[in-house]
Design a protein around this motif. Structure first.
Motif, PDB file in Angstrom:
ATOM      1  N   VAL A   1      21.043  50.511  20.161  1.00  0.00           N
ATOM      2  CA  VAL A   1      20.967  51.410  19.003  1.00  0.00           C
ATOM      3  C   VAL A   1      20.832  50.568  17.738  1.00  0.00           C
ATOM      4  O   VAL A   1      21.641  49.658  17.503  1.00  0.00           O
ATOM      5  CB  VAL A   1      22.219  52.308  18.933  1.00  0.00           C
ATOM      6  CG1 VAL A   1      22.241  53.113  17.647  1.00  0.00           C
ATOM      7  CG2 VAL A   1      22.269  53.231  20.140  1.00  0.00           C
TER       8      VAL A   1
ATOM      9  N   ALA B   1      33.003  42.154  26.648  1.00  0.00           N
ATOM     10  CA  ALA B   1      34.357  41.601  26.789  1.00  0.00           C
ATOM     11  C   ALA B   1      35.072  42.183  27.998  1.00  0.00           C
ATOM     12  O   ALA B   1      35.941  41.540  28.592  1.00  0.00           O
ATOM     13  CB  ALA B   1      35.163  41.905  25.529  1.00  0.00           C
ATOM     14  N   SER B   2      34.697  43.397  28.360  1.00  0.00           N
ATOM     15  CA  SER B   2      35.401  44.090  29.449  1.00  0.00           C
ATOM     16  C   SER B   2      35.156  43.434  30.803  1.00  0.00           C
ATOM     17  O   SER B   2      35.899  43.678  31.752  1.00  0.00           O
ATOM     18  CB  SER B   2      34.937  45.551  29.504  1.00  0.00           C
ATOM     19  OG  SER B   2      35.102  46.146  28.238  1.00  0.00           O
TER      20      SER B   2
ATOM     21  N   LEU C   1      41.662  46.742  27.723  1.00  0.00           N
ATOM     22  CA  LEU C   1      41.762  47.339  29.058  1.00  0.00           C
ATOM     23  C   LEU C   1      42.986  48.261  29.094  1.00  0.00           C
ATOM     24  O   LEU C   1      42.897  49.417  29.509  1.00  0.00           O
ATOM     25  CB  LEU C   1      41.884  46.236  30.113  1.00  0.00           C
ATOM     26  CG  LEU C   1      42.203  46.729  31.522  1.00  0.00           C
ATOM     27  CD1 LEU C   1      41.067  47.581  32.072  1.00  0.00           C
ATOM     28  CD2 LEU C   1      42.484  45.558  32.461  1.00  0.00           C
ATOM     29  N   THR C   2      44.107  47.743  28.618  1.00  0.00           N
ATOM     30  CA  THR C   2      45.350  48.515  28.627  1.00  0.00           C
ATOM     31  C   THR C   2      45.170  49.871  27.952  1.00  0.00           C
ATOM     32  O   THR C   2      45.623  50.893  28.453  1.00  0.00           O
ATOM     33  CB  THR C   2      46.443  47.713  27.857  1.00  0.00           C
ATOM     34  OG1 THR C   2      46.557  46.434  28.468  1.00  0.00           O
ATOM     35  CG2 THR C   2      47.778  48.427  27.862  1.00  0.00           C
TER      36      THR C   2
ATOM     37  N   ALA D   1      41.286  44.360  20.493  1.00  0.00           N
ATOM     38  CA  ALA D   1      41.780  42.972  20.601  1.00  0.00           C
ATOM     39  C   ALA D   1      42.187  42.613  22.036  1.00  0.00           C
ATOM     40  O   ALA D   1      41.381  42.727  22.945  1.00  0.00           O
ATOM     41  CB  ALA D   1      42.913  42.750  19.616  1.00  0.00           C
ATOM     42  N   MET D   2      43.471  42.249  22.210  1.00  0.00           N
ATOM     43  CA  MET D   2      43.912  41.760  23.521  1.00  0.00           C
ATOM     44  C   MET D   2      44.332  42.895  24.447  1.00  0.00           C
ATOM     45  O   MET D   2      44.807  42.649  25.551  1.00  0.00           O
ATOM     46  CB  MET D   2      45.098  40.833  23.321  1.00  0.00           C
ATOM     47  CG  MET D   2      44.811  39.794  22.260  1.00  0.00           C
ATOM     48  SD  MET D   2      45.721  38.326  22.495  1.00  0.00           S
ATOM     49  CE  MET D   2      47.357  38.857  22.102  1.00  0.00           C
TER      50      MET D   2
ATOM     51  N   ALA E   1      41.644  39.422  31.790  1.00  0.00           N
ATOM     52  CA  ALA E   1      42.660  39.006  32.762  1.00  0.00           C
ATOM     53  C   ALA E   1      43.074  40.153  33.679  1.00  0.00           C
ATOM     54  O   ALA E   1      43.804  39.945  34.647  1.00  0.00           O
ATOM     55  CB  ALA E   1      43.879  38.459  32.022  1.00  0.00           C
TER      56      ALA E   1
ATOM     57  N   VAL F   1      45.021  42.744  33.111  1.00  0.00           N
ATOM     58  CA  VAL F   1      46.426  43.154  33.041  1.00  0.00           C
ATOM     59  C   VAL F   1      46.576  44.387  32.155  1.00  0.00           C
ATOM     60  O   VAL F   1      46.098  44.403  31.016  1.00  0.00           O
ATOM     61  CB  VAL F   1      47.312  42.008  32.502  1.00  0.00           C
ATOM     62  CG1 VAL F   1      48.772  42.439  32.442  1.00  0.00           C
ATOM     63  CG2 VAL F   1      47.166  40.782  33.392  1.00  0.00           C
TER      64      VAL F   1
ATOM     65  N   GLU G   1      23.745  51.714  26.208  1.00  0.00           N
ATOM     66  CA  GLU G   1      24.252  50.338  26.315  1.00  0.00           C
ATOM     67  C   GLU G   1      23.063  49.384  26.243  1.00  0.00           C
ATOM     68  O   GLU G   1      22.115  49.524  27.002  1.00  0.00           O
ATOM     69  CB  GLU G   1      25.028  50.170  27.631  1.00  0.00           C
ATOM     70  CG  GLU G   1      25.302  48.745  28.054  1.00  0.00           C
ATOM     71  CD  GLU G   1      26.018  47.890  27.003  1.00  0.00           C
ATOM     72  OE1 GLU G   1      27.084  48.296  26.519  1.00  0.00           O
ATOM     73  OE2 GLU G   1      25.476  46.798  26.657  1.00  0.00           O
TER      74      GLU G   1
HETATM   75  C1  LIG Z   1      39.614  36.286  28.238  1.00  0.00           C
HETATM   76  C2  LIG Z   1      40.029  37.688  27.936  1.00  0.00           C
HETATM   77  C3  LIG Z   1      41.139  38.224  28.601  1.00  0.00           C
HETATM   78  C4  LIG Z   1      41.540  39.538  28.321  1.00  0.00           C
HETATM   79  N1  LIG Z   1      42.581  40.067  29.027  1.00  0.00           N
HETATM   80  C5  LIG Z   1      42.956  41.355  28.795  1.00  0.00           C
HETATM   81  C6  LIG Z   1      43.982  41.945  29.576  1.00  0.00           C
HETATM   82  O1  LIG Z   1      44.511  41.341  30.511  1.00  0.00           O
HETATM   83  N2  LIG Z   1      44.372  43.204  29.273  1.00  0.00           N
HETATM   84  C7  LIG Z   1      43.790  43.930  28.266  1.00  0.00           C
HETATM   85  O2  LIG Z   1      44.216  45.055  28.010  1.00  0.00           O
HETATM   86  N3  LIG Z   1      42.768  43.410  27.544  1.00  0.00           N
HETATM   87  C8  LIG Z   1      42.338  42.153  27.782  1.00  0.00           C
HETATM   88  N4  LIG Z   1      41.316  41.604  27.058  1.00  0.00           N
HETATM   89  C9  LIG Z   1      40.725  42.380  25.961  1.00  0.00           C
HETATM   90  C10 LIG Z   1      39.709  43.386  26.468  1.00  0.00           C
HETATM   91  O3  LIG Z   1      38.859  42.773  27.405  1.00  0.00           O
HETATM   92  C11 LIG Z   1      38.882  43.930  25.290  1.00  0.00           C
HETATM   93  O4  LIG Z   1      39.741  44.432  24.283  1.00  0.00           O
HETATM   94  C12 LIG Z   1      37.973  45.058  25.745  1.00  0.00           C
HETATM   95  O5  LIG Z   1      37.154  44.639  26.809  1.00  0.00           O
HETATM   96  C13 LIG Z   1      37.109  45.584  24.608  1.00  0.00           C
HETATM   97  O6  LIG Z   1      36.300  46.590  25.163  1.00  0.00           O
HETATM   98  P1  LIG Z   1      35.102  47.217  24.364  1.00  0.00           P
HETATM   99  O7  LIG Z   1      34.522  48.281  25.215  1.00  0.00           O
HETATM  100  O8  LIG Z   1      35.561  47.565  22.984  1.00  0.00           O
HETATM  101  O9  LIG Z   1      34.084  46.003  24.164  1.00  0.00           O
HETATM  102  P2  LIG Z   1      32.974  45.400  25.150  1.00  0.00           P
HETATM  103  O10 LIG Z   1      33.457  45.334  26.543  1.00  0.00           O
HETATM  104  O11 LIG Z   1      32.501  44.144  24.542  1.00  0.00           O
HETATM  105  O12 LIG Z   1      31.847  46.506  25.118  1.00  0.00           O
HETATM  106  C14 LIG Z   1      31.079  46.751  23.970  1.00  0.00           C
HETATM  107  C15 LIG Z   1      29.696  47.082  24.473  1.00  0.00           C
HETATM  108  O13 LIG Z   1      28.899  47.578  23.407  1.00  0.00           O
HETATM  109  C16 LIG Z   1      27.573  47.138  23.592  1.00  0.00           C
HETATM  110  N5  LIG Z   1      26.883  47.233  22.319  1.00  0.00           N
HETATM  111  C17 LIG Z   1      27.209  46.601  21.160  1.00  0.00           C
HETATM  112  N6  LIG Z   1      26.357  46.962  20.184  1.00  0.00           N
HETATM  113  C18 LIG Z   1      25.476  47.848  20.730  1.00  0.00           C
HETATM  114  C19 LIG Z   1      24.364  48.588  20.226  1.00  0.00           C
HETATM  115  N7  LIG Z   1      23.971  48.467  18.949  1.00  0.00           N
HETATM  116  N8  LIG Z   1      23.682  49.420  21.057  1.00  0.00           N
HETATM  117  C20 LIG Z   1      24.074  49.547  22.376  1.00  0.00           C
HETATM  118  N9  LIG Z   1      25.115  48.864  22.901  1.00  0.00           N
HETATM  119  C21 LIG Z   1      25.814  48.035  22.101  1.00  0.00           C
HETATM  120  C22 LIG Z   1      27.744  45.708  24.107  1.00  0.00           C
HETATM  121  O14 LIG Z   1      26.596  45.250  24.792  1.00  0.00           O
HETATM  122  C23 LIG Z   1      28.959  45.857  25.012  1.00  0.00           C
HETATM  123  O15 LIG Z   1      28.602  46.090  26.371  1.00  0.00           O
HETATM  124  C24 LIG Z   1      40.851  40.309  27.340  1.00  0.00           C
HETATM  125  C25 LIG Z   1      39.725  39.782  26.701  1.00  0.00           C
HETATM  126  C26 LIG Z   1      39.305  38.484  26.998  1.00  0.00           C
HETATM  127  C27 LIG Z   1      38.072  37.948  26.324  1.00  0.00           C
END
Ligand SMILES: Cc1cc2nc3c(=O)[nH]c(=O)nc-3n(C[C@H](O)[C@H](O)[C@H](O)COP(=O)(O)OP(=O)(O)OC[C@H]3O[C@@H](n4cnc5c(N)ncnc54)[C@H](O)[C@@H]3O)c2cc1C
Length: 420
Positions: free
Chosen positions: A224, A43-44, A388-389, A384-385, A48, A50, A35
Motif C-alpha cells: 500500500v 518481525a513476527s 506476539l503476547t 515492541a517486545m 522467541a 513467548v 501484505e
Molecule cells: C528477536 C525477537 C524476539 C521477540 N520475541 C518475542 C516474544 O517472545 N514474545 C512477544 O510477545 N514478542 C516478541 N517479539 C516482538 C514481536 O515479534 C513483534 O512485536 C511483533 O511481531 C510485531 O508484529 P507486527 O504485526 O506489528 O509487525 P510485523 O510482523 O513486522 O508485520 C508488519 C507487516 O506489515 C507489512 N507492511 C509494512 N508496510 C506495508 C505496506 N505499506 N503495505 C503492505 N504491507 C506492509 C510488512 O511487510 C510486515 O509483514 C520479538 C521480536 C524479535 C525481533
C-alpha cells in the motif's frame, strides 16, 4: 453500517494484522489483508515465541542509567548505533522521560488488564481452531548468574504480583531440578507460570488460514502506497501496482514500517525499529543444550526456547534504523552468552539466522485506535517486545472497536493521539 456490509482493509500481514483480520471477519466484516511481502515474514516470523502476560514495557526506572553505561557498546543487549538522526534523539528523550515509577505503574495497569485475558485467549484459539503451532502452556524461567540481576528480577516480580500475576522466586538448586540444562553458575531466578510458548511463524500461518476460511481475502505482494480520501472521508487505498481498493475502514498494522503511510494523514507516530536476532540450533549433544523449558538469560536478555525439533536463541535490542543488516558479533553473542548459563552449548552450524524489527514507541506501549481526525483509519502497532503476547487481544479489541463502536477493555493508555 451493518457488519456484513463493512469492508475492512488491513494493511500488514504480521501477527497484529492477521489477528485483527481474524476477529474482524469473525465479527461479520468483509476483510481484505494487503501484505507487501509474504504473510508472517516480518518481525513476527522469528520471535522467541513467548507469550509473556503482565510483563512490563522496556521503560523502567533505572533503565536510562543502565542503558547509558552500555548503550554504545556494540555487544550490549541494548545498543544504539551512533548516527545523526533527530527523530531518534527525540525518541530517546521521550523514552527517558517515561522511565519513571509512575509510568511503570500506569503501563502495568494497562498491560495487565489485557494480559490477564491473553493466555486463555491463545488457549481458546488453539483449541477451537485446532491450530498446529506447538502451543505449550507451561510458563518460563528467567535465570540469573549475579546477585544484582536476581535482586532486580525480584523487584519486577513484586510489581507483577501487585498486578495479579503469580511469579515464583526460585534458588539455583530448585531451578536445576526443574530444568536440568541449567549449569551450576545459575544463582536463582523467577518462574512465570502464566506464560506460554509457541512457534510464532506457525501461529501466524495457522491464524491466516483460519481467517481465509472465514471468508477474508489475503493478498500478498500488495504494497500500500497511498491512502485515498475524499474531503476527509476514507475511500480506500492504492497499491504500488496502481490498484485502488475501496474500504470503509482501514487498519494500519504495518509494524515498524508504518510511519510513511500514517504521515499522509498528517499523523506522526514516533516509531523506531528495535532490531532483534535469532539463531536456531538442531538438537545435538555438545552443541545444543537438551533444554526442556523456555529460559530467559536474565543479565543478557536472551530467550532460549525449545521449539518443535530445535532450540531458538533470540534477543537483543538494536536501534540502527530500518534495515535488515545482520551484525554478526551481535548474532554470535546469543549463543556465546548461553554457554554461561546452560550445559551443552558448543560451536555449531545454525539451521536459521535471522533479524527482525520490533515496532517501538517511546513510552513502550502500543498505539491502538483511530487516527486523530480520521475516525475510519485505525492504527495497531508499536507492540515492541510484546507483539506476539498481545496479538490476539489486539485483534479482538480492534474488531470490537470497529464493529461495536467500543472495545470491551479500556484502551485509554494506548490511544493513538497520545504523542501529539
Ligand atoms: C528477536 C525477537 C524476539 C521477540 N520475541 C518475542 C516474544 O517472545 N514474545 C512477544 O510477545 N514478542 C516478541 N517479539 C516482538 C514481536 O515479534 C513483534 O512485536 C511483533 O511481531 C510485531 O508484529 P507486527 O504485526 O506489528 O509487525 P510485523 O510482523 O513486522 O508485520 C508488519 C507487516 O506489515 C507489512 N507492511 C509494512 N508496510 C506495508 C505496506 N505499506 N503495505 C503492505 N504491507 C506492509 C510488512 O511487510 C510486515 O509483514 C520479538 C521480536 C524479535 C525481533
Amino acid at each position: 453500517m451493518a457488519r456484513e456490509q463493512q469492508h475492512a482493509v488491513v494493511v500488514g500481514g504480521g501477527v497484529i494484522g492477521i489477528c485483527c483480520a481474524y476477529f474482524l471477519s469473525k465479527h461479520g466484516a468483509r476483510v481484505t489483508v494487503l501484505e507487501r511481502d509474504e504473510v508472517g515474514k516480518g518481525a513476527s516470523y522469528g520471535s522467541a515465541g513467548v507469550i509473556a502476560p503482565g510483563h512490563a514495557p522496556i521503560n523502567k526506572p533505572g533503565r536510562v542509567k543502565q542503558a547509558l553505561k552500555s548503550v554504545f557498546d556494540p555487544l550490549s543487549p541494548l545498543y544504539v548505533a551512533p548516527r545523526w538522526d533527530p527523530a531518534l534523539a527525540q525518541w530517546l528523550l521521550t523514552f527517558s522521560r517515561n522511565c519513571t515509577a509512575g509510568h511503570l505503574d500506569r503501563s502495568m495497569r494497562a498491560l495487565s488488564s489485557v494480559g490477564h485475558a491473553t493466555t486463555s485467549l491463545f488457549q481458546e484459539l488453539v483449541s477451537e481452531e485446532e491450530l498446529d503451532c506447538d502451543f505449550r502452556r507451561e510458563g518460563y524461567f528467567e535465570v540469573y548468574l549475579t546477585d544484582r540481576g536476581l535482586h532486580a528480577a525480584r523487584g519486577e516480580a513484586t510489581v507483577m504480583r501487585q498486578h495479579g500475576f503469580r511469579p515464583e522466586v526460585l534458588d539455583g538448586a530448585a531451578l536445576r531440578e526443574r530444568e536440568a540444562a541449567l549449569n551450576d553458575s545459575v544463582l536463582g531466578g523467577i518462574f512465570y507460570p502464566e506464560a506460554a510458548t509457541l512457534n510464532p511463524y506457525r501461529f501466524v500461518l495457522e491464524m491466516a488460514e483460519r481467517t481465509r476460511r472465514q471468508g477474508a481475502e489475503l493478498l500478498t505482494g500488495a504494497e500500500v502506497v497511498e491512502i485515498l480520501e475524499d474531503r476527509g472521508r476514507l475511500r480506500g487505498v492504492r497499491t504500488l501496482d496502481g490498484d485502488a481498493i475501496a474500504a470503509d475502514t482501514l487498519v494500519l498494522a504495518t509494524g515498524a514500517y508504518g510511519g510513511a503511510l500514517a504521515r499522509q494523514l498528517g499523523y506522526r507516530l514516533p516509531l523506531q525499529a528495535a532490531k532483534g536476532y535469532h539463531r536456531d540450533r538442531d538438537p545435538r549433544e555438545g552443541e545444543t543444550p537438551a533444554l526442556r523449558h523456555t529460559c530467559m538469560l536474565g543479565e543478557n536478555s536472551v530467550f532460549c526456547t525449545p521449539m518443535n525439533g530445535f532450540v531458538r536463541f533470540a534477543g537483543t535490542l538494536e536501534f540502527s534504523g530500518i534495515n535488515h543488516d545482520i551484525r554478526r558479533p551481535r548474532l554470535e553473542q546469543l549463543t556465546r552468552v548461553a554457554a554461561r548459563y546452560l550445559d551443552g552449548v558448543g560451536e555449531a552450524v545454525s539451521r536459521s539466522e535471522w533479524c527482525g524489527l520490533r515496532p517501538c514507541l517511546p513510552d513502550g506501549l502500543p498505539a491502538l485506535g483511530p487516527v486523530p481526525g480520521h475516525p475510519s483509519v485505525f492504527v495497531a502497532t508499536g507492540h515492541a517486545m510484546l507483539g506476539l503476547t498481545l496479538g490476539p487481544m489486539t485483534g479482538k479489541l480492534i474488531a470490537e472497536y470497529i464493529i461495536d463502536g467500543a472495545p470491551s477493555l479500556d484502551l485509554a493508555a494506548f490511544r493513538a493521539d497520545r504523542f501529539r
